[in-house]
Design a protein around this motif. Structure first.
Motif, mmCIF file in Angstrom:
data_model
loop_
_atom_site.group_PDB
_atom_site.id
_atom_site.type_symbol
_atom_site.label_atom_id
_atom_site.label_comp_id
_atom_site.label_asym_id
_atom_site.label_seq_id
_atom_site.Cartn_x
_atom_site.Cartn_y
_atom_site.Cartn_z
ATOM 1 N N ASN A 12 0.747 -1.214 0.002
ATOM 2 C CA ASN A 12 0.006 0.023 -0.085
ATOM 3 C C ASN A 12 1.089 1.230 -0.012
ATOM 4 O O ASN A 12 0.879 2.146 -0.710
ATOM 5 N N SER A 13 1.808 1.301 0.660
ATOM 6 C CA SER A 13 2.608 2.482 0.795
ATOM 7 C C SER A 13 3.461 2.735 -0.335
ATOM 8 O O SER A 13 3.645 3.683 -0.802
ATOM 9 N N THR A 14 4.204 1.428 -0.582
ATOM 10 C CA THR A 14 4.810 1.797 -2.060
ATOM 11 C C THR A 14 4.261 2.327 -3.224
ATOM 12 O O THR A 14 4.493 3.060 -3.801
ATOM 13 N N LEU A 15 2.839 1.781 -3.303
ATOM 14 C CA LEU A 15 1.980 2.156 -4.572
ATOM 15 C C LEU A 15 1.839 3.722 -4.576
ATOM 16 O O LEU A 15 1.890 4.288 -5.219
ATOM 17 N N LEU A 16 1.474 3.939 -3.012
ATOM 18 C CA LEU A 16 1.179 5.458 -2.951
ATOM 19 C C LEU A 16 2.204 6.502 -3.140
ATOM 20 O O LEU A 16 2.073 7.628 -3.718
ATOM 21 N N GLN A 17 3.473 5.904 -2.810
ATOM 22 C CA GLN A 17 4.589 6.552 -2.874
ATOM 23 C C GLN A 17 5.131 6.926 -4.342
ATOM 24 O O GLN A 17 5.148 8.003 -4.879
ATOM 25 N N ILE A 18 4.916 5.876 -5.386
ATOM 26 C CA ILE A 18 5.103 5.857 -6.851
ATOM 27 C C ILE A 18 4.186 6.716 -7.290
ATOM 28 O O ILE A 18 4.484 7.715 -8.226
ATOM 29 N N ILE A 19 2.706 6.469 -7.038
ATOM 30 C CA ILE A 19 1.970 7.544 -7.563
ATOM 31 C C ILE A 19 1.826 8.946 -7.336
ATOM 32 O O ILE A 19 1.951 9.687 -8.213
ATOM 33 N N THR A 20 2.288 9.167 -6.210
ATOM 34 C CA THR A 20 2.497 10.688 -5.722
ATOM 35 C C THR A 20 3.867 10.970 -6.140
ATOM 36 O O THR A 20 3.599 12.476 -6.736
ATOM 37 N N LYS A 21 4.655 10.280 -6.221
ATOM 38 C CA LYS A 21 5.883 10.855 -7.104
ATOM 39 C C LYS A 21 5.937 11.106 -8.452
ATOM 40 O O LYS A 21 6.282 12.069 -9.090
ATOM 41 N N PHE A 22 5.102 10.074 -9.267
ATOM 42 C CA PHE A 22 4.891 10.337 -10.685
ATOM 43 C C PHE A 22 4.130 11.805 -10.703
ATOM 44 O O PHE A 22 4.066 12.491 -11.744
ATOM 45 N N ALA A 23 2.791 11.951 -10.157
ATOM 46 C CA ALA A 23 2.150 13.045 -10.155
ATOM 47 C C ALA A 23 2.698 14.295 -9.793
ATOM 48 O O ALA A 23 2.575 15.290 -10.562
ATOM 49 N N THR A 24 3.425 14.465 -8.813
ATOM 50 C CA THR A 24 4.239 15.582 -8.335
ATOM 51 C C THR A 24 5.289 15.871 -9.643
ATOM 52 O O THR A 24 5.380 17.234 -10.090
ATOM 53 N N GLU A 25 5.948 15.010 -10.185
ATOM 54 C CA GLU A 25 6.999 15.007 -11.310
ATOM 55 C C GLU A 25 6.127 15.762 -12.393
ATOM 56 O O GLU A 25 6.809 16.674 -12.993
ATOM 57 N N TYR A 26 4.908 15.172 -12.716
ATOM 58 C CA TYR A 26 4.324 15.504 -13.877
ATOM 59 C C TYR A 26 3.691 16.877 -13.738
ATOM 60 O O TYR A 26 3.970 17.893 -14.606
ATOM 61 N N CYS A 27 3.179 17.400 -12.753
ATOM 62 C CA CYS A 27 3.077 18.793 -12.345
ATOM 63 C C CYS A 27 4.193 19.826 -12.226
ATOM 64 O O CYS A 27 4.106 20.722 -12.819
ATOM 65 N N ASN A 28 5.268 19.261 -11.957
ATOM 66 C CA ASN A 28 6.359 20.082 -11.817
ATOM 67 C C ASN A 28 7.122 20.264 -13.115
ATOM 68 O O ASN A 28 7.539 21.547 -13.355
ATOM 69 N N THR A 29 6.687 19.088 -13.902
ATOM 70 C CA THR A 29 7.244 19.549 -15.309
ATOM 71 C C THR A 29 6.262 20.663 -16.079
ATOM 72 O O THR A 29 7.007 21.298 -16.727
ATOM 73 N N ILE A 30 5.314 20.762 -15.781
ATOM 74 C CA ILE A 30 4.449 21.638 -16.316
ATOM 75 C C ILE A 30 4.752 23.019 -15.812
ATOM 76 O O ILE A 30 4.764 24.017 -16.376
ATOM 77 N N GLU A 31 4.890 23.248 -14.565
ATOM 78 C CA GLU A 31 5.466 24.284 -13.722
ATOM 79 C C GLU A 31 6.673 24.641 -13.945
ATOM 80 O O GLU A 31 6.942 25.764 -13.735
ATOM 81 N N GLY A 32 7.550 23.763 -14.555
ATOM 82 C CA GLY A 32 8.804 24.134 -14.760
ATOM 83 C C GLY A 32 9.697 24.282 -13.326
ATOM 84 O O GLY A 32 10.806 24.742 -13.363
ATOM 85 N N THR A 33 9.281 23.260 -12.471
ATOM 86 C CA THR A 33 10.042 23.261 -11.322
ATOM 87 C C THR A 33 10.467 21.787 -10.976
ATOM 88 O O THR A 33 10.642 21.380 -9.889
ATOM 89 N N ALA A 34 10.631 20.972 -12.187
ATOM 90 C CA ALA A 34 11.008 19.511 -12.072
ATOM 91 C C ALA A 34 12.564 19.403 -11.593
ATOM 92 O O ALA A 34 13.226 20.263 -12.025
ATOM 93 N N ARG A 35 13.126 18.507 -11.018
ATOM 94 C CA ARG A 35 14.263 18.285 -10.664
ATOM 95 C C ARG A 35 15.075 18.089 -11.888
ATOM 96 O O ARG A 35 16.302 18.422 -11.760
ATOM 97 N N ASN A 36 14.481 17.257 -12.886
ATOM 98 C CA ASN A 36 15.392 17.185 -14.050
ATOM 99 C C ASN A 36 14.903 18.085 -15.197
ATOM 100 O O ASN A 36 13.724 17.759 -15.577
ATOM 101 N N ILE A 37 15.716 18.855 -15.456
ATOM 102 C CA ILE A 37 15.248 19.795 -16.644
ATOM 103 C C ILE A 37 15.947 19.376 -17.836
ATOM 104 O O ILE A 37 17.216 19.179 -17.953
ATOM 105 N N GLU A 38 15.269 19.416 -18.965
ATOM 106 C CA GLU A 38 15.591 19.115 -20.307
ATOM 107 C C GLU A 38 16.674 20.308 -20.951
ATOM 108 O O GLU A 38 16.265 21.695 -20.504
ATOM 109 N N THR A 39 17.573 19.886 -21.449
ATOM 110 C CA THR A 39 18.611 21.015 -22.094
ATOM 111 C C THR A 39 18.763 20.955 -23.428
ATOM 112 O O THR A 39 19.020 21.802 -24.188
ATOM 113 N N SER A 40 18.197 19.883 -23.965
ATOM 114 C CA SER A 40 18.329 19.715 -25.492
ATOM 115 C C SER A 40 17.010 20.259 -26.332
ATOM 116 O O SER A 40 17.068 20.668 -27.469
#
Length: 624
Positions: free
Chosen positions: A331-359
């Motif tokens: 249960n905990s593992t699934l929630l962590q992965i879902i939350t991490k993906f959703a956060t990364e998705y929203c951060n990519t839209i907002e421009g605050t993602a940890r990994n920023i494309e340079t190409s």
């Protein structure tokens, strides 16, 4: 320093269990052509017959031969206070059957043949998978030798046609190891200049710094000739030396002449034929030389070997960590992965993602580019009067006047024509929605890439997340398209001629140049020309007002109905569809690759840690 060779033997056993080729251990590689006397040299060093013999290629798998000097039976009995349980004077063990002790060397030969055929079949083919044999005897010096298939030129029987190339590639793999010593075996009754073993050694060791040449069959040279120049090093430049030996002949083997007698005969021959060199040649001198060279070579290689083991230990520890630990709380593992993906998705839209494309532009930056570059420029490139000819304008005016000539330009003709032009703004708006939708879809892959380890570990969960997000985007696409369609429909529903910008523009319309009129079949009257020009100017003025409005409202619509909706509802959608007890086990099933890689990494890490411990136990006094 004699204890260094058993250390390397231990390391070989450790790494052989994990199939590791990352660690290049110091060892002596025996190479030579078929019938050069390799097998006889090895058996003379061991003092026992134990290698398969026959026509063609007999050695078809690498044989890693570890010789271990042990006390005699009497010494062991005394050390064990009379315990008669230790009776074998000499014995051998194989790594593939550790628990079995072979005291009969004929059985060792048979086991080598059986293990070879198990891997290569009976067709004389070869395999790079080594056989590990350890022989314990009070008659041997501590040594580690690797016997390889003899170099052949012509395939025989059902051997593969490229057998020579296969053998050469296998030999090159072993002797290219800079930590290896090369024992190049050549028969004295052949031309040294064309020796295949020396050619191979020279390719990887051009200075001969790690090559020791062994000249066999000294007793079979043509009458009136000798090997003095070769043995003195005048023909072959080899830094580690050249040692001549005399093997048992085939007749000696057939009549079961023992190796002890053969070595005595060898010494007699050397004393008679080469009295000045006899003390620096022969099987016993070869064994001592190999033992000494290997010990010194191991000592020289140890610092680099220790560093290599430490570096690899850190790398494999990091690799093992990346594969994650076995799941304890689904249960905990699934929630962590879902939350991490959703956060990364929203951060990519907002421009605050940890990994920023340079190409390339990605996420929110790409959406901004679509709004203001792609969509904006497309609208600005639309000419208000494109596709609207003077004849179209004149016809519309006439149709709006009916049977009586009009004193003024009819307003109905203006509305009819301007709506036709405004309608052209709908397609770019829908294309803008499509491009943003595609980018939102691309962000899924972007987030999957930067969460590779977790999502590759659980491929079913990855596919499920992609399906949920894709479904959410698919649901929002028609809603957003409908709203863009409504924006244009709203503009078409009411032509606001009282718009403040329109009235101002109409007053200064005389200063605005219309597009070039398309020629008509007859010359227009002054009144017709004036009426057409007025309508065109009014259309242009009003179209620009609507275009500006659409250019502003479409991005806002897309953000509200598509982008922001997905951002705000992504996590709840993922949780709602995936966080179900009946799905947990299936979604968190690891891929076979991940499970295999974790096991391999764990085994390698364990081997490296054990190797590091063994090396660290070597005291400075053992190196000298």
């Amino acid at each position: 320093m004699d204890t260094l060779i058993p250390v390397i033997n231990k390391l070989q056993e450790i790494f052989s269990t994990v199939g590791a080729e990352l660690i290049q251990l110091p060892q002596i590689i025996v190479v030579g052509s078929q019938s050069s006397g390799k097998s006889s040299v090895l058996e003379s060093i061991v003092g026992r017959d134990f290698l398969p013999r026959g026509a063609g290629i007999v050695t078809r798998r690498p044989l890693i031969l570890q010789l271990v000097n042990v006390a005699s039976v009497e010494d062991r009995k005394r050390a064990a206070s009379g315990d008669s349980g230790i009776l074998a004077e000499e014995w051998g063990t194989f790594l593939h059957c550790k628990s079995k002790m072979f005291t009969d060397f004929d059985d060792i030969r048979q086991e080598i043949e059986s293990e070879t055929e198990r891997m290569t079949g009976t067709n004389k083919g070869i395999s790079p998978e080594p056989i590990h044999l350890k022989i314990f005897s009070p008659s041997v010096l501590n040594l580690t030798l690797v016997d390889l298939p003899g170099i052949t030129k012509v395939p025989v029987g059902d051997q593969p046609p490229d057998i020579e190339q296969q053998i050469r590639e296998m030999l090159a793999t072993y002797i290219s190891n800079p930590n290896s010593l090369i024992l190049a075996v050549t028969a004295a009754n052949t031309d040294m200049a064309t020796s295949e073993s020396l050619k191979l050694a020279r390719d990887v060791d051009p200075d001969g710094r790690r090559t020791l040449a062994v000249i066999t069959k000294l007793d079979l040279m043509d009458a009136g000739t000798d090997a003095m120049d070769v043995l003195m090093g005048r023909v072959i430049p080899v830094k580690l030396g050249i040692i001549g030996v005399v093997n048992r002949s085939q007749h000696d083997i057939n009549v079961n002449k023992n190796i002890t007698d053969a070595i005595q005969d060898e010494q007699s021959f050397l004393q008679k034929k080469y009295p000045s060199l006899a003390n620096r040649h022969g099987t016993k001198y070869l064994s001592k030389t190999l033992n000494r060279l290997l010990m010194h070579h191991i000592r020289d290689c140890l610092p680099e070997l220790k560093t290599r083991v430490n570096v690899l230990t850190a790398q494999y520890q990091s690799m093992l960590n990346s594969y994650g630990h076995p799941i304890e709380d689904h249960n905990s593992t699934l929630l962590q992965i879902i939350t991490k993906f959703a956060t990364e998705y929203c951060n990519t839209i907002e421009g605050t993602a940890r990994n920023i494309e340079t190409s390339e532009l990605c996420g929110g930056a790409r959406i901004c580019y679509i709004f203001h570059e792609t969509f904006g420029r497309t609208l600005e490139s639309i000419d208000p009067l494109t596709g609207l000819t003077t004849l179209d304008v004149l016809t519309a005016i006439r149709n709006a006047t009916g049977p009586r000539p009009a004193l003024f330009v009819p307003e109905v003709s203006f509305e009819l024509l301007v709506k036709r032009q405004i309608k052209r703004l709908e397609e770019p708006g829908l294309r803008c929605v499509e491009l943003v939708h595609e980018e939102l879809q691309r962000i899924i892959q972007h987030c999957s890439t930067y969460n590779t380890q977790e999502l590759l570990r659980f491929p079913k969960l990855h596919d499920a997340i992609v399906e949920v997000v894709t479904g959410l985007l698919r649901k929002r696409l028609p809603v957003t398209n409908e709203m863009v369609h409504n924006l244009v429909a709203i503009e078409l529903a009411y032509i606001n001629t009282k718009h403040p910008d329109f009235s101002d523009a109409a007053m200064v319309s005389a200063s605005v140049n219309s597009s070039q009129p398309v020629p008509v079949s007859r010359k227009l009257s002054l009144r017709e020309q004036r009426d057409c020009e007025v309508i065109q100017r009014l259309i242009k003025s009003y179209f620009l007002i609507v275009r500006k409005s659409i250019q502003d409202s479409v991005p806002k619509t897309v953000m509200h109905f598509l982008v922001n909706h997905v951002k705000d509802n992504l996590q709840s959608e993922l949780v709602g569809q995936l966080y179900k007890s009946q799905l947990l086990d299936g979604l968190l099933t690891e891929s076979e690759d991940t499970a295999t890689q974790r096991t391999e990494a764990a085994n390698m890490l364990k081997a490296l840690q054990r190797a590091s411990q063994i090396i660290s136990e070597i005291r400075e006094t053992q190196l000298w």
